[in-house]
Motif scaffolding. Structure first.
Motif, PDB file in Angstrom:
ATOM      1  N   LYS A  45       0.835  -1.266  -0.108  1.00 31.34           N
ATOM      2  CA  LYS A  45      -0.113   0.018  -0.173  1.00 31.34           C
ATOM      3  C   LYS A  45       0.849   1.234   0.025  1.00 31.34           C
ATOM      4  CE  LYS A  45      -3.735  -2.418   2.601  1.00 31.34           C
ATOM      5  NZ  LYS A  45      -4.665  -2.397   3.722  1.00 31.34           N
ATOM      6  N   GLY A 150     -10.863 -13.225   6.913  1.00 31.51           N
ATOM      7  CA  GLY A 150      -9.554 -13.129   6.402  1.00 31.51           C
ATOM      8  C   GLY A 150      -8.344 -14.235   6.891  1.00 31.51           C
ATOM      9  N   GLY A 153      -4.385 -14.940   6.279  1.00 26.51           N
ATOM     10  CA  GLY A 153      -3.660 -13.898   6.511  1.00 26.51           C
ATOM     11  C   GLY A 153      -2.876 -13.877   7.512  1.00 26.51           C
ATOM     12  N   GLY A 154      -1.835 -13.023   7.586  1.00 26.56           N
ATOM     13  CA  GLY A 154      -0.793 -13.058   8.733  1.00 26.56           C
ATOM     14  C   GLY A 154      -1.421 -12.543  10.145  1.00 26.56           C
ATOM     15  N   VAL A 155      -2.180 -11.311  10.130  1.00 26.97           N
ATOM     16  CA  VAL A 155      -2.665 -11.165  11.440  1.00 26.97           C
ATOM     17  C   VAL A 155      -4.023 -11.888  11.803  1.00 26.97           C
ATOM     18  CG1 VAL A 155      -3.824  -9.200  12.724  1.00 26.97           C
ATOM     19  CG2 VAL A 155      -2.160  -8.576  11.082  1.00 26.97           C
ATOM     20  N   SER A 175     -10.746 -18.622   1.334  1.00 27.55           N
ATOM     21  CA  SER A 175     -10.871 -19.373   0.387  1.00 27.55           C
ATOM     22  C   SER A 175     -10.741 -20.918   0.556  1.00 27.55           C
ATOM     23  CB  SER A 175     -10.294 -18.889  -1.008  1.00 27.55           C
ATOM     24  OG  SER A 175      -8.979 -18.375  -0.626  1.00 27.55           O
ATOM     25  N   ASN A 178      -7.513 -22.511   1.616  1.00 30.82           N
ATOM     26  CA  ASN A 178      -6.927 -22.271   2.737  1.00 30.82           C
ATOM     27  C   ASN A 178      -7.479 -22.959   4.138  1.00 30.82           C
ATOM     28  OD1 ASN A 178      -4.631 -20.981   1.830  1.00 30.82           O
ATOM     29  ND2 ASN A 178      -5.948 -19.016   1.573  1.00 30.82           N
ATOM     30  N   TYR A 193     -15.643 -17.969   1.761  1.00 32.50           N
ATOM     31  CA  TYR A 193     -16.712 -16.961   1.307  1.00 32.50           C
ATOM     32  C   TYR A 193     -16.787 -16.748  -0.131  1.00 32.50           C
ATOM     33  CZ  TYR A 193     -11.976 -15.144   0.048  1.00 32.50           C
ATOM     34  OH  TYR A 193     -10.848 -14.426  -0.623  1.00 32.50           O
ATOM     35  N   ILE A 233      -8.850  -3.426  11.243  1.00 29.62           N
ATOM     36  CA  ILE A 233      -7.642  -3.017  10.983  1.00 29.62           C
ATOM     37  C   ILE A 233      -7.171  -2.813   9.442  1.00 29.62           C
ATOM     38  CG2 ILE A 233      -6.472  -4.100  13.004  1.00 29.62           C
ATOM     39  CD1 ILE A 233      -5.238  -6.413  10.750  1.00 29.62           C
ATOM     40  N   ARG A 296      -3.161 -10.541  -2.662  1.00 31.26           N
ATOM     41  CA  ARG A 296      -4.089 -10.682  -1.360  1.00 31.26           C
ATOM     42  C   ARG A 296      -4.819 -11.977  -1.152  1.00 31.26           C
ATOM     43  NH1 ARG A 296      -3.420  -8.187   1.743  1.00 31.26           N
ATOM     44  NH2 ARG A 296      -5.461  -7.625   2.812  1.00 31.26           N
ATOM     45  N   HIS A 297      -3.986 -13.131  -1.533  1.00 28.67           N
ATOM     46  CA  HIS A 297      -4.426 -14.221  -1.416  1.00 28.67           C
ATOM     47  C   HIS A 297      -3.341 -15.494  -0.962  1.00 28.67           C
ATOM     48  CE1 HIS A 297      -8.161 -13.762  -2.340  1.00 28.67           C
ATOM     49  NE2 HIS A 297      -8.156 -13.184  -3.596  1.00 28.67           N
ATOM     50  N   LEU A 298      -2.400 -14.773   0.018  1.00 30.01           N
ATOM     51  CA  LEU A 298      -1.452 -15.551   0.285  1.00 30.01           C
ATOM     52  C   LEU A 298      -1.866 -16.472   1.736  1.00 30.01           C
ATOM     53  CD1 LEU A 298       0.088 -14.016   3.209  1.00 30.01           C
ATOM     54  CD2 LEU A 298       0.222 -12.287   1.304  1.00 30.01           C
TER      55      LEU A 298
HETATM   56  N1  LIG Z   1      -1.552  -1.536  12.648  1.00 32.20           N
HETATM   57  C1  LIG Z   1      -2.523  -1.863  11.723  1.00 32.20           C
HETATM   58  O1  LIG Z   1      -3.743  -1.356  12.058  1.00 32.20           O
HETATM   59  C2  LIG Z   1      -2.310  -2.890  10.849  1.00 32.20           C
HETATM   60  C3  LIG Z   1      -1.209  -3.897  11.305  1.00 32.20           C
HETATM   61  C4  LIG Z   1      -1.141  -4.967  10.258  1.00 32.20           C
HETATM   62  C5  LIG Z   1      -2.077  -5.010   9.435  1.00 32.20           C
HETATM   63  N2  LIG Z   1      -2.971  -4.028   8.967  1.00 32.20           N
HETATM   64  C6  LIG Z   1      -3.973  -4.257   7.807  1.00 32.20           C
HETATM   65  O2  LIG Z   1      -4.797  -5.319   7.987  1.00 32.20           O
HETATM   66  C7  LIG Z   1      -5.023  -6.166   6.723  1.00 32.20           C
HETATM   67  C8  LIG Z   1      -4.592  -7.407   7.045  1.00 32.20           C
HETATM   68  O3  LIG Z   1      -3.145  -7.602   6.730  1.00 32.20           O
HETATM   69  P1  LIG Z   1      -2.172  -8.912   6.980  1.00 32.20           P
HETATM   70  O4  LIG Z   1      -0.838  -8.517   6.903  1.00 32.20           O
HETATM   71  O5  LIG Z   1      -2.605  -9.714   7.928  1.00 32.20           O
HETATM   72  O6  LIG Z   1      -2.864  -9.574   5.495  1.00 32.20           O
HETATM   73  P2  LIG Z   1      -2.280 -10.604   4.385  1.00 32.20           P
HETATM   74  O7  LIG Z   1      -1.437 -11.513   5.192  1.00 32.20           O
HETATM   75  O8  LIG Z   1      -1.870  -9.761   3.036  1.00 32.20           O
HETATM   76  O9  LIG Z   1      -3.884 -11.272   4.087  1.00 32.20           O
HETATM   77  C9  LIG Z   1      -4.384 -11.369   3.108  1.00 32.20           C
HETATM   78  C10 LIG Z   1      -5.554 -12.401   3.288  1.00 32.20           C
HETATM   79  O10 LIG Z   1      -6.674 -12.248   2.941  1.00 32.20           O
HETATM   80  C11 LIG Z   1      -7.555 -13.186   2.596  1.00 32.20           C
HETATM   81  N3  LIG Z   1      -8.709 -12.687   1.990  1.00 32.20           N
HETATM   82  C12 LIG Z   1      -8.439 -11.824   0.770  1.00 32.20           C
HETATM   83  N4  LIG Z   1      -9.843 -11.388   0.364  1.00 32.20           N
HETATM   84  C13 LIG Z   1     -10.622 -12.017   1.442  1.00 32.20           C
HETATM   85  C14 LIG Z   1     -12.024 -12.024   1.537  1.00 32.20           C
HETATM   86  N5  LIG Z   1     -12.908 -11.223   0.637  1.00 32.20           N
HETATM   87  N6  LIG Z   1     -12.760 -12.532   2.675  1.00 32.20           N
HETATM   88  C15 LIG Z   1     -11.650 -13.275   3.408  1.00 32.20           C
HETATM   89  N7  LIG Z   1     -10.420 -13.379   3.262  1.00 32.20           N
HETATM   90  C16 LIG Z   1     -10.169 -12.865   2.370  1.00 32.20           C
HETATM   91  C17 LIG Z   1      -6.698 -13.845   1.639  1.00 32.20           C
HETATM   92  O11 LIG Z   1      -6.908 -15.363   2.077  1.00 32.20           O
HETATM   93  P3  LIG Z   1      -7.933 -16.348   0.923  1.00 32.20           P
HETATM   94  O12 LIG Z   1      -6.882 -16.609  -0.167  1.00 32.20           O
HETATM   95  O13 LIG Z   1      -8.411 -17.293   1.751  1.00 32.20           O
HETATM   96  O14 LIG Z   1      -8.614 -15.171   0.249  1.00 32.20           O
HETATM   97  C18 LIG Z   1      -5.105 -13.613   2.488  1.00 32.20           C
HETATM   98  O15 LIG Z   1      -4.686 -15.040   3.267  1.00 32.20           O
HETATM   99  C19 LIG Z   1      -4.123  -5.291   5.544  1.00 32.20           C
HETATM  100  O16 LIG Z   1      -5.134  -4.121   5.133  1.00 32.20           O
HETATM  101  C20 LIG Z   1      -3.386  -4.593   6.456  1.00 32.20           C
HETATM  102  O17 LIG Z   1      -2.712  -3.340   5.779  1.00 32.20           O
HETATM  103  C21 LIG Z   1      -3.078  -3.205   9.588  1.00 32.20           C
END
Ligand SMILES: NC(=O)c1ccc[n+]([C@@H]2O[C@H](COP(=O)([O-])OP(=O)(O)OC[C@H]3O[C@@H](n4cnc5c(N)ncnc54)[C@H](OP(=O)(O)O)[C@@H]3O)[C@@H](O)[C@H]2O)c1
Length: 307
Positions: A45, A150, A153-155, A175, A178, A193, A233, A296-298
């Motif tokens: 981003k 989600g 994802g990492g968080v 999905s 996963n 979903y 988040i 967005r699908h890791l």
């Molecule tokens: N301090 C903060 O506020 C903070 C800190 C960390 C992260 N964030 C934000 O939080 C978000 C998540 O971060 P992350 O690093 O954990 O993300 P990430 O690891 O990039 O996770 C992406 C995951 O989202 C899933 N996904 C995508 N679209 C989806 C949907 N429509 N429904 C359900 N699952 C879906 C994907 O899995 P599928 O393949 O199964 O779809 C994928 O595993 C990001 O927007 C990031 O910027 C904010």
């Protein structure tokens, strides 16, 4: 030192591997020789830029890392050269896609030998964020039901494990490819979903933890019981308003501190959480790592092995 330099806002090709000045330790800081740094969604981003973004180029992305202290600044008494440490850059500061970083000693923690550098880097910002969201902000309790959006994802992956440890019933969305992964993390129920409307399949949740954002966040209100909490988040669509007034909408502050990093270690020792699935990259492959992150699908986390 070598680092990944973001040369302008734009696509992954804006990331180049090159020379950057060595940092030095100011008052209260240490320099860490980075062994591993993780890729967070915030990184792509930031690369793409936004109206609020005013980066000076070349800019070094990267928010969390694990490594070894190589220099100690004035006033630092609790860390020494040679200590293995991990942590998250202070709010508004980046620079972990590099061989070295200078950082406030007070916001990083010692890394035990039993946790590898790659695993520690992968768990730093994700763990910190999930802890602030579920323990400090939502104050999730045993016996409550939580929907984590989600789950792969990492968080969210850390969040599933933490919510199970707290004693909540955990529903998550992912999905189909996963589903095994999020079940292994501890999810009681998984919703594909892509095949099912989660608003029809789930109701009466005490908490929703939204890590997906956009329309998913707006639709998530429908599954909360009156008085429920939505902690997010990832942002809802710009200009949108919460469609219900009988629930709490909460955004965790995610302050950086040693206490929360040590809580990650405590949960690891208790067997409550473990490192996510990891995909490893060299710093020279930053553009490829960003392509995967931006898709967005890791599953789990993408991590740079720096040395
Ligand atoms: N301090 C903060 O506020 C903070 C800190 C960390 C992260 N964030 C934000 O939080 C978000 C998540 O971060 P992350 O690093 O954990 O993300 P990430 O690891 O990039 O996770 C992406 C995951 O989202 C899933 N996904 C995508 N679209 C989806 C949907 N429509 N429904 C359900 N699952 C879906 C994907 O899995 P599928 O393949 O199964 O779809 C994928 O595993 C990001 O927007 C990031 O910027 C904010």
């Amino acid at each position: 030192m070598k680092a990944v330099l973001l040369t302008n806002h734009g696509g992954p090709e804006m990331l180049t591997y090159g020379e950057a000045p060595d940092p030095s330790a100011g008052s209260g800081e240490v320099v860490v020789d980075i062994h591993a740094a993780s890729v967070n969604a915030a990184d792509y981003k930031g690369r793409l830029g936004s109206a609020r973004s005013n980066l000076r180029f070349p800019h070094i992305l990267g928010r969390d890392f694990s490594g070894v202290v190589s220099e100690v600044g004035p006033g630092v008494t609790d860390l020494a050269v040679g200590d293995a440490v991990f942590g998250v850059c202070d709010q508004g500061i980046e620079g972990a896609y590099a061989e070295k970083i200078a950082i406030k000693a007070a916001i990083i923690a010692k890394k035990p030998d039993r946790l590898g550098h790659v695993e520690a880097a992968a768990m730093a910002l994700t763990g910190l964020t999930a802890l602030w969201a579920l323990e400090d902000t939502a104050q999730l309790k045993a016996g409550e039901t939580i929907l984590i959006q989600g789950g792969a994802g990492g968080v969210a992956g850390f969040g599933i494990q933490l919510a199970k440890h707290i004693g909540a019933t955990v529903i998550t969305t992912a999905s189909a490819n996963n589903h095994d992964y999020v079940r292994r993390l501890g999810a009681d129920r998984v919703i594909d979903y892509n095949a099912q409307d989660f608003t029809k399949a789930v109701s009466d949740c005490d908490v929703v933890f939204d890590t997906v954002g956009g329309d998913v966040q707006i639709r998530s209100y429908a599954v909360l019981k009156p008085g429920g909490r939505l902690v997010w988040i990832a942002a809802a669509p710009e200009g949108s308003q919460p469609p219900r007034s009988d629930v709490k909408v909460l955004r965790p502050g995610v302050a950086r501190d040693r206490k929360h990093l040590e809580r990650i270690l405590e949960l690891l020792d208790a067997g409550a959480v473990w490192p996510p699935n990891l995909i490893r990259y060299k710093l020279t492959d930053a553009a490829e790592a960003h392509r995967v992150s931006e898709s967005r699908h890791l599953q789990g986390k993408l991590v740079f092995e720096v040395r």
